[in-house]
Design a protein around this motif. Structure first.
Motif, PDB file in Angstrom:
ATOM      1  N   LEU A   1     -55.868-130.707 -58.580  1.00 17.30           N
ATOM      2  CA  LEU A   1     -55.333-129.612 -57.772  1.00 17.30           C
ATOM      3  C   LEU A   1     -54.460-128.711 -58.630  1.00 17.30           C
ATOM      4  O   LEU A   1     -53.905-129.144 -59.648  1.00 17.30           O
TER       5      LEU A   1
ATOM      6  N   GLU B   1     -49.967-121.315 -52.516  1.00 15.94           N
ATOM      7  CA  GLU B   1     -51.414-121.459 -52.640  1.00 15.94           C
ATOM      8  C   GLU B   1     -51.712-122.838 -53.222  1.00 15.94           C
ATOM      9  O   GLU B   1     -50.971-123.321 -54.068  1.00 15.94           O
TER      10      GLU B   1
ATOM     11  N   TYR C   1     -55.161-125.035 -54.724  1.00 15.85           N
ATOM     12  CA  TYR C   1     -56.571-124.975 -55.107  1.00 15.85           C
ATOM     13  C   TYR C   1     -57.051-126.340 -55.576  1.00 15.85           C
ATOM     14  O   TYR C   1     -56.320-127.065 -56.249  1.00 15.85           O
ATOM     15  N   SER C   2     -58.300-126.664 -55.271  1.00 15.39           N
ATOM     16  CA  SER C   2     -58.980-127.796 -55.866  1.00 15.39           C
ATOM     17  C   SER C   2     -59.553-127.309 -57.195  1.00 15.39           C
ATOM     18  O   SER C   2     -60.066-126.194 -57.272  1.00 15.39           O
ATOM     19  N   THR C   3     -59.438-128.122 -58.241  1.00 15.77           N
ATOM     20  CA  THR C   3     -59.899-127.702 -59.562  1.00 15.77           C
ATOM     21  C   THR C   3     -60.773-128.773 -60.203  1.00 15.77           C
ATOM     22  O   THR C   3     -60.736-129.939 -59.811  1.00 15.77           O
TER      23      THR C   3
END
Length: 78
Positions: A40, A30, A32-34
């Motif tokens: 990321l 997985e 994700y952009s954070t």
């Protein structure tokens, strides 16, 4: 399998390129952009006995556009 997370700080303007390269490498389960100090966060699984530091050093930190990483080890899922 042993799960762990890596927070990734990218060079300015490189977040989408890094995320695409990471996805194309097919090593993260997985991505994700954070918001915050890192751009990321990716979740990885490795076989028991795998040296996680070595994995991050050779497979993740070598992706162009990555400026810094922080590895997070987890102990138990609830």
């Amino acid at each position: 399998m042993i799960p762990f997370f890596v927070q990734i700080k990218c060079q300015l303007g490189k977040s989408y390129e890094v995320a695409t390269d990471l996805a194309n490498a097919e090593i993260a389960s997985e991505i994700y952009s954070t918001a915050g100090d890192f751009d990321l966060m990716a979740k990885f699984y490795v076989e028991p006995g795998t040296d996680i530091g070595h994995f991050v050093n050779e497979k993740v930190q070598t992706i162009p556009g990555i400026q810094d990483t922080r590895t997070i080890l987890t102990f138990k899922a609830f």
